[in-house]
Enzyme design. Structure first.
Site, PDB file in Angstrom:
ATOM      1  N   HIS A  66       0.837  -1.195   0.000  1.00  0.00           N
ATOM      2  CA  HIS A  66       0.000   0.000   0.000  1.00  0.00           C
ATOM      3  C   HIS A  66       0.875   1.249   0.000  1.00  0.00           C
ATOM      4  O   HIS A  66       1.984   1.249   0.556  1.00  0.00           O
ATOM      5  CB  HIS A  66      -0.913   0.009   1.221  1.00  0.00           C
ATOM      6  CG  HIS A  66      -1.980  -1.039   1.184  1.00  0.00           C
ATOM      7  ND1 HIS A  66      -3.100  -0.995   1.996  1.00  0.00           N
ATOM      8  CD2 HIS A  66      -2.108  -2.166   0.437  1.00  0.00           C
ATOM      9  CE1 HIS A  66      -3.867  -2.039   1.751  1.00  0.00           C
ATOM     10  NE2 HIS A  66      -3.291  -2.765   0.812  1.00  0.00           N
ATOM     11  N   GLU A  86       0.788   4.143   1.580  1.00  0.00           N
ATOM     12  CA  GLU A  86       1.187   4.707   2.871  1.00  0.00           C
ATOM     13  C   GLU A  86       2.214   3.812   3.576  1.00  0.00           C
ATOM     14  O   GLU A  86       3.187   4.317   4.152  1.00  0.00           O
ATOM     15  CB  GLU A  86      -0.040   4.891   3.777  1.00  0.00           C
ATOM     16  CG  GLU A  86      -1.135   5.759   3.181  1.00  0.00           C
ATOM     17  CD  GLU A  86      -2.208   4.950   2.462  1.00  0.00           C
ATOM     18  OE1 GLU A  86      -3.370   5.379   2.491  1.00  0.00           O
ATOM     19  OE2 GLU A  86      -1.878   3.874   1.906  1.00  0.00           O
ATOM     20  N   CYS A 136      -6.122   2.537   5.448  1.00  0.00           N
ATOM     21  CA  CYS A 136      -6.775   1.312   5.902  1.00  0.00           C
ATOM     22  C   CYS A 136      -6.155   0.877   7.230  1.00  0.00           C
ATOM     23  O   CYS A 136      -5.244   1.537   7.748  1.00  0.00           O
ATOM     24  CB  CYS A 136      -6.600   0.231   4.841  1.00  0.00           C
ATOM     25  SG  CYS A 136      -4.878  -0.353   4.725  1.00  0.00           S
ATOM     26  N   CYS A 140      -2.293   0.519   7.016  1.00  0.00           N
ATOM     27  CA  CYS A 140      -1.555   1.770   6.854  1.00  0.00           C
ATOM     28  C   CYS A 140      -1.687   2.675   8.069  1.00  0.00           C
ATOM     29  O   CYS A 140      -0.746   3.398   8.422  1.00  0.00           O
ATOM     30  CB  CYS A 140      -2.015   2.478   5.591  1.00  0.00           C
ATOM     31  SG  CYS A 140      -1.660   1.514   4.099  1.00  0.00           S
TER      32      CYS A 140
END
Length: 208
Positions: free
Chosen positions: A62, A64, A91, A94
Protein backbone atom coordinates in the site's frame (compact mmCIF):
# COMPACT_ATOMS: atom_id res chain seq x y z
CA UNK A 1 -12.47 26.33 -7.99
CA UNK A 2 -9.14 24.82 -6.95
CA UNK A 3 -6.94 24.29 -9.98
CA UNK A 4 -3.97 21.92 -10.16
CA UNK A 5 -1.45 24.77 -10.02
CA UNK A 6 -3.05 25.87 -6.72
CA UNK A 7 -2.54 22.49 -5.03
CA UNK A 8 0.07 22.67 -2.25
CA UNK A 9 3.23 20.78 -3.18
CA UNK A 10 2.55 17.76 -0.91
CA UNK A 11 -0.83 17.20 -2.54
CA UNK A 12 0.59 17.57 -6.04
CA UNK A 13 3.22 14.98 -5.18
CA UNK A 14 0.72 12.55 -3.63
CA UNK A 15 -1.69 12.75 -6.56
CA UNK A 16 1.17 12.42 -9.04
CA UNK A 17 2.06 9.14 -7.33
CA UNK A 18 -1.58 8.00 -7.43
CA UNK A 19 -1.79 8.75 -11.15
CA UNK A 20 1.50 6.92 -11.80
CA UNK A 21 0.06 3.85 -10.06
CA UNK A 22 -3.10 4.10 -12.17
CA UNK A 23 -1.07 4.37 -15.37
CA UNK A 24 0.96 1.31 -14.38
CA UNK A 25 -2.19 -0.73 -13.72
CA UNK A 26 -2.34 -0.67 -9.92
CA UNK A 27 -4.72 0.94 -7.46
CA UNK A 28 -4.56 4.75 -7.85
CA UNK A 29 -3.45 5.73 -4.38
CA UNK A 30 -0.43 7.86 -3.58
CA UNK A 31 1.24 9.14 -0.44
CA UNK A 32 4.15 11.31 0.61
CA UNK A 33 5.94 12.17 3.84
CA UNK A 34 6.95 15.80 4.32
CA UNK A 35 9.02 17.60 6.93
CA UNK A 36 7.92 20.49 9.11
CA UNK A 37 8.51 22.99 6.31
CA UNK A 38 6.38 20.99 3.86
CA UNK A 39 9.34 19.67 1.87
CA UNK A 40 8.61 16.26 0.34
CA UNK A 41 11.03 13.70 1.80
CA UNK A 42 9.63 10.36 0.65
CA UNK A 43 7.13 9.23 -1.97
CA UNK A 44 5.06 6.09 -2.36
CA UNK A 45 2.39 4.63 -4.60
CA UNK A 46 0.26 1.54 -4.42
CA UNK A 47 2.22 -1.43 -5.73
CA UNK A 48 -0.20 -4.29 -5.10
CA UNK A 49 -0.31 -5.10 -8.82
CA UNK A 50 3.13 -3.82 -9.81
CA UNK A 51 6.46 -5.59 -10.18
CA UNK A 52 8.60 -3.29 -8.11
CA UNK A 53 11.26 -3.94 -5.47
CA UNK A 54 9.76 -3.85 -1.98
CA UNK A 55 6.69 -6.03 -1.37
CA UNK A 56 6.06 -6.21 -5.12
CA UNK A 57 2.70 -7.66 -6.08
CA UNK A 58 1.62 -8.37 -2.51
CA UNK A 59 -1.44 -7.16 -0.66
CA UNK A 60 0.84 -5.26 1.73
CA UNK A 61 2.21 -2.94 -0.96
CA UNK A 62 0.00 0.00 0.00
CA UNK A 63 1.15 3.52 -0.74
CA UNK A 64 1.19 4.71 2.87
CA UNK A 65 2.93 1.58 4.14
CA UNK A 66 5.59 1.86 1.46
CA UNK A 67 6.29 5.54 2.04
CA UNK A 68 6.41 5.24 5.84
CA UNK A 69 8.82 2.30 5.56
CA UNK A 70 11.37 4.65 3.99
CA UNK A 71 11.83 6.67 7.20
CA UNK A 72 15.10 5.49 8.79
CA UNK A 73 15.19 4.42 12.42
CA UNK A 74 17.54 7.25 13.36
CA UNK A 75 14.81 9.74 12.41
CA UNK A 76 12.30 8.33 14.90
CA UNK A 77 12.25 11.44 17.10
CA UNK A 78 12.44 13.90 14.22
CA UNK A 79 9.51 12.04 12.64
CA UNK A 80 7.20 13.61 15.25
CA UNK A 81 7.31 16.74 13.10
CA UNK A 82 6.72 14.89 9.82
CA UNK A 83 3.34 14.66 8.08
CA UNK A 84 1.84 11.90 5.98
CA UNK A 85 -0.27 13.03 3.03
CA UNK A 86 -2.41 10.31 1.46
CA UNK A 87 -4.89 10.60 -1.38
CA UNK A 88 -7.16 8.09 0.40
CA UNK A 89 -8.06 7.49 4.03
CA UNK A 90 -5.61 4.89 5.40
CA UNK A 91 -6.78 1.31 5.90
CA UNK A 92 -6.00 -0.67 9.11
CA UNK A 93 -2.59 -1.75 7.77
CA UNK A 94 -1.55 1.77 6.85
CA UNK A 95 -2.95 3.43 9.95
CA UNK A 96 -1.02 0.92 12.03
CA UNK A 97 2.13 1.77 10.10
CA UNK A 98 1.49 5.45 10.80
CA UNK A 99 1.16 4.76 14.52
CA UNK A 100 4.43 2.81 14.65
CA UNK A 101 6.35 5.26 12.44
CA UNK A 102 6.10 8.07 15.02
CA UNK A 103 4.75 10.45 12.37
CA UNK A 104 2.21 12.55 14.22
CA UNK A 105 0.29 14.33 11.44
CA UNK A 106 -2.03 12.79 8.89
CA UNK A 107 -3.73 14.53 5.97
CA UNK A 108 -5.95 12.52 3.66
CA UNK A 109 -8.00 13.62 0.67
CA UNK A 110 -10.89 11.17 0.25
CA UNK A 111 -12.86 9.19 2.76
CA UNK A 112 -12.70 5.45 2.15
CA UNK A 113 -16.11 3.95 3.04
CA UNK A 114 -14.73 0.47 2.34
CA UNK A 115 -11.56 0.22 4.43
CA UNK A 116 -10.88 3.65 5.94
CA UNK A 117 -9.74 3.24 9.52
CA UNK A 118 -8.86 6.61 11.04
CA UNK A 119 -11.33 5.84 13.83
CA UNK A 120 -8.62 3.53 15.20
CA UNK A 121 -7.03 6.66 16.65
CA UNK A 122 -9.38 6.36 19.63
CA UNK A 123 -9.41 2.61 20.15
CA UNK A 124 -6.55 1.89 22.57
CA UNK A 125 -4.53 3.75 25.16
CA UNK A 126 -1.36 3.01 23.19
CA UNK A 127 -2.69 4.68 20.05
CA UNK A 128 -4.33 7.56 21.92
CA UNK A 129 -1.08 8.50 23.61
CA UNK A 130 0.48 8.99 20.17
CA UNK A 131 -1.84 12.02 19.79
CA UNK A 132 -1.95 11.79 16.00
CA UNK A 133 -3.45 14.90 14.45
CA UNK A 134 -5.81 13.95 11.63
CA UNK A 135 -7.12 16.28 8.95
CA UNK A 136 -9.48 14.79 6.39
CA UNK A 137 -11.40 14.21 4.32
CA UNK A 138 -10.59 17.24 2.16
CA UNK A 139 -13.77 18.67 0.63
CA UNK A 140 -12.01 19.88 -2.53
CA UNK A 141 -9.53 17.08 -3.13
CA UNK A 142 -11.65 14.16 -1.94
CA UNK A 143 -13.79 14.03 -5.10
CA UNK A 144 -10.63 13.96 -7.24
CA UNK A 145 -9.35 10.79 -5.56
CA UNK A 146 -12.83 9.26 -5.38
CA UNK A 147 -13.35 9.67 -9.13
CA UNK A 148 -9.96 8.20 -9.95
CA UNK A 149 -10.60 5.21 -7.68
CA UNK A 150 -14.14 4.60 -8.96
CA UNK A 151 -12.94 4.69 -12.58
CA UNK A 152 -10.16 2.23 -11.77
CA UNK A 153 -12.52 -0.25 -10.11
CA UNK A 154 -15.05 -0.06 -12.94
CA UNK A 155 -12.30 -0.45 -15.53
CA UNK A 156 -10.54 -3.42 -13.97
CA UNK A 157 -13.37 -5.36 -12.36
CA UNK A 158 -16.26 -4.65 -14.75
CA UNK A 159 -19.00 -6.24 -12.63
CA UNK A 160 -21.25 -4.08 -10.41
CA UNK A 161 -19.28 -3.13 -7.33
CA UNK A 162 -20.63 -2.36 -3.84
CA UNK A 163 -17.39 -0.45 -3.28
CA UNK A 164 -18.15 1.90 -6.18
CA UNK A 165 -21.72 2.31 -4.91
CA UNK A 166 -20.30 3.34 -1.54
CA UNK A 167 -17.94 5.83 -3.19
CA UNK A 168 -20.81 7.40 -5.13
CA UNK A 169 -22.85 7.62 -1.92
CA UNK A 170 -20.01 9.58 -0.32
CA UNK A 171 -19.32 11.65 -3.45
CA UNK A 172 -22.53 11.85 -5.52
CA UNK A 173 -21.17 14.80 -7.52
CA UNK A 174 -18.69 12.56 -9.37
CA UNK A 175 -21.04 9.85 -10.65
CA UNK A 176 -21.98 11.52 -13.95
CA UNK A 177 -18.40 12.45 -14.74
CA UNK A 178 -17.10 8.95 -13.99
CA UNK A 179 -19.82 7.54 -16.24
CA UNK A 180 -18.71 9.94 -18.99
CA UNK A 181 -15.07 8.99 -18.46
CA UNK A 182 -15.93 5.30 -18.78
CA UNK A 183 -17.95 5.79 -21.97
CA UNK A 184 -15.26 7.92 -23.63
CA UNK A 185 -12.31 6.00 -22.16
CA UNK A 186 -10.95 9.34 -21.00
CA UNK A 187 -8.40 8.05 -18.53
CA UNK A 188 -7.36 5.17 -20.77
CA UNK A 189 -6.52 7.69 -23.50
CA UNK A 190 -4.68 9.89 -21.01
CA UNK A 191 -2.63 6.87 -19.92
CA UNK A 192 -1.67 6.00 -23.49
CA UNK A 193 -0.58 9.58 -24.15
CA UNK A 194 1.37 9.78 -20.85
CA UNK A 195 -0.67 12.84 -19.91
CA UNK A 196 0.04 14.39 -16.53
CA UNK A 197 -2.64 14.42 -13.88
CA UNK A 198 -3.04 18.20 -13.73
CA UNK A 199 -5.39 18.45 -16.72
CA UNK A 200 -7.53 15.60 -15.40
CA UNK A 201 -7.79 17.19 -11.96
CA UNK A 202 -8.82 20.51 -13.51
CA UNK A 203 -11.42 18.77 -15.68
CA UNK A 204 -12.91 17.12 -12.63
CA UNK A 205 -12.94 20.37 -10.66
CA UNK A 206 -14.72 22.18 -13.49
CA UNK A 207 -17.30 19.42 -13.84
CA UNK A 208 -18.11 19.25 -10.13
Amino acid sequence: MLRWDDYPEPWQAAFTEAWAAYQAGSWPIGAVVVDQSGRVLYRGQNGVLLSRRFLSRTRLAHAEYLVLSQIPTQDIHQAHDYSLYSTLEPCPLCFGALVMSNVRNLYYAARDPHAGSTELADTTAFIRQKAIRIQGPNSRLGPVQAALLADYILCHFQAPSPRVDAIFTCYPQISDLVDYWRKTRRLERATRSAQGFGAIADELAASC
